[in-house]
Motif scaffolding. Structure first.
Motif, short mmCIF file in Angstrom:
data_model
loop_
_atom_site.label_atom_id
_atom_site.label_comp_id
_atom_site.label_asym_id
_atom_site.label_seq_id
_atom_site.Cartn_x
_atom_site.Cartn_y
_atom_site.Cartn_z
N MET A 1 0.85 -1.19 0.00
CA MET A 1 0.00 0.00 0.00
C MET A 1 0.89 1.24 0.00
O MET A 1 1.77 1.38 0.85
N HIS A 2 0.64 2.16 -0.94
CA HIS A 2 1.47 3.34 -1.08
C HIS A 2 1.11 4.39 -0.02
O HIS A 2 -0.01 4.43 0.48
N ALA A 3 2.08 5.28 0.27
CA ALA A 3 1.87 6.32 1.27
C ALA A 3 0.72 7.24 0.89
O ALA A 3 -0.07 7.66 1.77
N ASP A 4 0.57 7.54 -0.39
CA ASP A 4 -0.53 8.42 -0.79
C ASP A 4 -1.88 7.74 -0.60
O ASP A 4 -2.88 8.39 -0.29
N GLN A 5 -1.91 6.41 -0.72
CA GLN A 5 -3.14 5.67 -0.48
C GLN A 5 -3.50 5.70 1.01
O GLN A 5 -4.67 5.87 1.37
N VAL A 6 -2.48 5.55 1.87
CA VAL A 6 -2.71 5.64 3.32
C VAL A 6 -3.26 7.02 3.67
O VAL A 6 -4.23 7.14 4.43
N ARG A 7 -2.63 8.07 3.13
CA ARG A 7 -3.09 9.43 3.43
C ARG A 7 -4.54 9.65 2.98
O ARG A 7 -5.32 10.28 3.70
N ALA A 8 -4.89 9.13 1.82
CA ALA A 8 -6.26 9.28 1.34
C ALA A 8 -7.25 8.55 2.26
O ALA A 8 -8.35 9.07 2.53
N ILE A 9 -6.87 7.38 2.73
CA ILE A 9 -7.74 6.63 3.64
C ILE A 9 -7.94 7.40 4.94
O ILE A 9 -9.06 7.50 5.46
N VAL A 10 -6.87 7.98 5.48
CA VAL A 10 -6.98 8.73 6.73
C VAL A 10 -7.75 10.03 6.52
O VAL A 10 -8.49 10.46 7.42
N ASP A 11 -7.62 10.65 5.35
CA ASP A 11 -8.47 11.81 5.04
C ASP A 11 -9.94 11.42 5.13
O ASP A 11 -10.77 12.15 5.70
N GLY A 12 -10.27 10.25 4.57
CA GLY A 12 -11.64 9.76 4.63
C GLY A 12 -12.09 9.47 6.05
O GLY A 12 -13.21 9.80 6.44
N PHE A 13 -11.19 8.85 6.85
CA PHE A 13 -11.50 8.58 8.25
C PHE A 13 -11.81 9.87 9.01
O PHE A 13 -12.80 9.95 9.75
N GLU A 14 -10.98 10.90 8.82
CA GLU A 14 -11.19 12.17 9.52
C GLU A 14 -12.53 12.80 9.11
O GLU A 14 -13.23 13.38 9.95
N ALA A 15 -12.89 12.69 7.83
CA ALA A 15 -14.18 13.20 7.38
C ALA A 15 -15.33 12.43 8.03
O ALA A 15 -16.35 13.02 8.44
N HIS A 16 -15.18 11.12 8.14
CA HIS A 16 -16.22 10.30 8.77
C HIS A 16 -16.40 10.69 10.23
O HIS A 16 -17.53 10.75 10.74
N VAL A 17 -15.29 10.94 10.93
CA VAL A 17 -15.39 11.34 12.34
C VAL A 17 -16.10 12.68 12.46
O VAL A 17 -16.98 12.86 13.31
N ARG A 18 -15.73 13.64 11.60
CA ARG A 18 -16.37 14.96 11.64
C ARG A 18 -17.87 14.86 11.37
O ARG A 18 -18.68 15.54 12.01
N ASN A 19 -18.24 13.99 10.44
CA ASN A 19 -19.63 13.90 10.01
C ASN A 19 -20.44 12.87 10.79
O ASN A 19 -21.61 12.66 10.48
N ARG A 20 -19.80 12.25 11.78
CA ARG A 20 -20.46 11.22 12.59
C ARG A 20 -20.98 10.08 11.71
O ARG A 20 -22.09 9.55 11.92
N THR A 21 -20.19 9.68 10.73
CA THR A 21 -20.52 8.54 9.88
C THR A 21 -20.28 7.25 10.65
O THR A 21 -19.29 7.11 11.35
N ARG A 22 -21.18 6.29 10.49
CA ARG A 22 -21.04 5.02 11.20
C ARG A 22 -19.76 4.29 10.77
O ARG A 22 -19.34 4.39 9.62
N PHE A 23 -19.16 3.56 11.70
CA PHE A 23 -17.94 2.78 11.44
C PHE A 23 -18.13 1.87 10.24
O PHE A 23 -19.16 1.21 10.09
N GLN A 24 -17.11 1.85 9.37
CA GLN A 24 -17.15 1.03 8.18
C GLN A 24 -15.91 0.15 8.11
O GLN A 24 -14.84 0.54 8.59
N LEU A 25 -16.05 -1.03 7.50
CA LEU A 25 -14.90 -1.90 7.31
C LEU A 25 -13.97 -1.29 6.27
O LEU A 25 -14.40 -0.65 5.32
N TYR A 26 -12.67 -1.51 6.47
CA TYR A 26 -11.66 -0.96 5.57
C TYR A 26 -11.40 -1.92 4.43
O TYR A 26 -11.22 -3.12 4.63
N ARG A 27 -11.35 -1.36 3.21
CA ARG A 27 -11.08 -2.14 2.02
C ARG A 27 -9.91 -1.50 1.27
O ARG A 27 -9.88 -0.28 1.08
N ILE A 28 -8.95 -2.31 0.86
CA ILE A 28 -7.80 -1.87 0.08
C ILE A 28 -7.89 -2.57 -1.27
O ILE A 28 -7.78 -3.80 -1.34
#
Length: 264
Positions: A1-28
């Protein structure tokens, strides 16, 4: 998994936390994340949390410490997360429920590291392991599972989100000298003074010192080391309780001083 892919995933995680999105399973790439990939995501989350320089790692938590939960999540070992100093509270603290998506508390035994732990032999004895611990305490781990669906869980997805850790509440620390190998400590959870659940420190795999050895190996494999002054949360002795506003939770473990947290 590339570093830019990790950063994109964490960007999505931070958005989910801000928006109170329900926990989702991670897919690569449309497949479940591996544990190695999950820890890469966790590391990026941690790096961002520490970026301001005002926080630090106060210790580690260990999750999935029962055979039943490991089988349920398809792994044969626990999972780890980091505890930030900003999330460490003393007994009697008040925690605000609205700061979490779904606030849970877990009743645990916490170990305080007294000296650096070297690479351990597979046959390291309990007597040797306890020599690295200079204090123990009853404690609550504070978690946020983001309203996860427990019928569909994966260890890697939990680990990616720092194994759901959001802090800890510590009872008064005492010397471990009178507690042997830390097994067979009977726990009682009280809500508003009424007992609601019991458990034993022996229920945590082979006992809390096994957890200490495991997390020491995990830290070393991650290029880190357990440092004097850090705390280790050794796993839930009593199943998670999801906090109710206005309630007071008290955990009694053997003859250790009790730990209390209030929810508002």
């Amino acid at each position: 998994m590339h570093a830019d892919q990790v950063r994109a995933i964490v960007d999505g995680f931070e958005a989910h936390v801000r928006n109170r999105t329900r926990f989702q399973l991670y897919r690569i790439d449309n497949r479940p994340a591996t544990l190695d990939e999950a820890y890469a995501i966790q590391s990026e989350i941690l790096t961002r949390a520490l970026r301001s320089g005002t926080d630090s790692v106060a210790g580690y938590k260990v999750g999935l410490t029962t055979g039943k939960m490991q089988q349920f999540c398809g792994v044969n070992e626990p999972i780890a997360g980091r505890i930030l100093k900003s999330g460490v509270h003393r007994s009697g603290a008040t925690v605000r429920k609205s700061d979490f998506h779904r606030l849970g508390i877990e009743s645990e035994l916490a170990l305080h590291i007294g000296k650096e732990i070297p690479a351990l032999r597979p046959d390291t004895s309990a007597q040797e392991l306890i020599g690295y611990v200079d204090a123990i305490a009853a404690a609550f781990e504070v978690i946020d599972d983001r309203d996860a669906d427990y019928a569909h869980l994966e260890a890697s997805s939990i680990a990616a989100e720092n194994s759901w850790n959001r802090g800890m509440v510590l009872g008064e620390p005492v010397s471990p000298a009178a507690f042997g190998d830390l097994r067979e400590l009977e726990g009682r959870l009280l809500v508003n003074g009424t007992q609601v659940a019991t458990g034993s420190s022996s229920d945590v795999l082979s006992g809390p010192l096994f957890i200490l050895a495991w997390i020491a190996g995990f830290a070393r494999a991650s290029g880190e080391a357990l440092r004097p002054g850090q705390w280790i949360m050794t796993g839930s002795i009593i199943p998670t309780k999801f906090a109710v506003e206005g309630d007071t939770y008290t955990f009694q473990l053997g003859s250790l001083p009790a730990v209390t947290v209030r929810i508002r």
